[in-house]
Design an enzyme around this catalytic site. Structure first.
Site, short mmCIF file in Angstrom:
data_model
loop_
_atom_site.label_atom_id
_atom_site.label_comp_id
_atom_site.label_asym_id
_atom_site.label_seq_id
_atom_site.Cartn_x
_atom_site.Cartn_y
_atom_site.Cartn_z
N HIS A 50 0.87 -1.17 0.00
CA HIS A 50 0.00 0.00 0.00
C HIS A 50 0.92 1.23 0.00
O HIS A 50 2.13 1.10 0.22
CB HIS A 50 -0.89 -0.01 1.25
CG HIS A 50 -2.09 -0.90 1.14
ND1 HIS A 50 -3.11 -0.92 2.07
CD2 HIS A 50 -2.45 -1.79 0.20
CE1 HIS A 50 -4.04 -1.78 1.70
NE2 HIS A 50 -3.67 -2.33 0.58
N GLU A 52 1.42 3.66 2.12
CA GLU A 52 2.16 3.89 3.36
C GLU A 52 3.26 2.85 3.53
O GLU A 52 4.38 3.15 3.96
CB GLU A 52 1.22 3.82 4.57
CG GLU A 52 0.08 4.84 4.54
CD GLU A 52 -1.18 4.29 3.87
OE1 GLU A 52 -1.09 3.58 2.85
OE2 GLU A 52 -2.28 4.60 4.37
N SER A 77 -7.20 7.48 4.03
CA SER A 77 -7.30 6.96 5.39
C SER A 77 -6.66 5.56 5.48
O SER A 77 -6.99 4.68 4.68
CB SER A 77 -8.78 6.90 5.78
OG SER A 77 -8.96 6.51 7.10
N CYS A 79 -5.63 1.78 6.09
CA CYS A 79 -6.28 0.49 6.38
C CYS A 79 -5.68 -0.13 7.63
O CYS A 79 -4.74 0.39 8.22
CB CYS A 79 -6.12 -0.46 5.20
SG CYS A 79 -4.47 -1.23 5.14
N CYS A 82 -1.73 -0.77 7.31
CA CYS A 82 -0.91 0.45 7.39
C CYS A 82 -1.00 1.07 8.78
O CYS A 82 -0.02 1.58 9.32
CB CYS A 82 -1.32 1.42 6.30
SG CYS A 82 -1.06 0.72 4.65
#
Lengths: 146, 146
Positions: A50, A52, A77, A79, A82
């Site tokens: 992802h 991040e 936002s 998950c 992350c």
């Protein structure tokens, strides 16, 4: 626009240009970007990269004191995964581009003392809305709901 | 010894042989290993490739229904990050080699309906006790406490 959120958005756009999911992130330590990244599900066939996570990976091995004095910027936002990485390394502050298209584990971050700011940026929302409209199957795969 | 926990231990030993942190994991779907991995902090300079994350990465992109019908085996109690990945993909069952040397986020897993079994295996404990004795700095870096 905060220059660091802009850098995260630039990463998201890079991901989009590569045909990937347009989510980007940067990790900032004492005013300097030490890691930047974007979602690489499509590009690398990765279920863990992802935005991040890619920023953490590109920051490389850092001492605990660096993470604990850093801010992570992400266009979406975070998950569960992350969020877990942010908690593992005790990043004290998260700046989120938007939580309109997806609401992650912001409450878990707050419950653990992390400062969470949501910018609700229209560029971030636009990138995700367009992507979800064009590639709903990729988006659902990315958040484990396909 | 369960053959899948043995496969996770074999991964941990592979990591040890490479000079890495001896933690291994496998993801099993309908009786077949679909992903195996071990901690790659030392080998790849990675802050995100814990054993479980490496197993996810090596399983590659899977449909949600596969994850939701899988079991993850890990030689050590999963940290916040790995717990987050397990929750993201809704893996319903986690089998843990030991939580004697490190206690991760088992409660968060249980709170989210995940079935958690701790084997408390002496081989797993031995691998970690030896590693922590010889390389405490690497271990603390791995869990963000150096």
């Amino acid at each position: 626009m905060d220059i660091f959120m802009q850098a995260a958005i630039d990463e998201a756009k890079k991901g989009k240009a590569e045909g990937g999911i347009p989510i980007g992130s940067v990790i900032v330590h004492q005013g300097k970007i030490i890691g930047r990244g974007h979602n690489r599900r499509v590009q690398s066939g990765s279920p863990i990269l992802h935005g991040e996570m890619d920023a953490f990976e590109n920051a490389g091995r850092q001492p605990a004191k660096v993470y604990r004095d850093s801010v992570i910027y992400t266009t979406l936002s975070p998950c569960s995964m992350c969020t877990g990485a942010i908690l593992l390394y005790e990043i004290p502050k998260v700046v989120i581009g938007e939580n309109h298209t997806f609401q992650g584990q912001e409450q878990l971050l707050k419950d653990n003392g992390v400062e969470v700011t949501v910018v609700q940026d229209q560029q971030c929302i636009g990138l995700m809305e367009e992507f979800i409209r064009l590639h709903p199957e990729l988006w659902h795969e990315d958040i484990g709901t396909d």
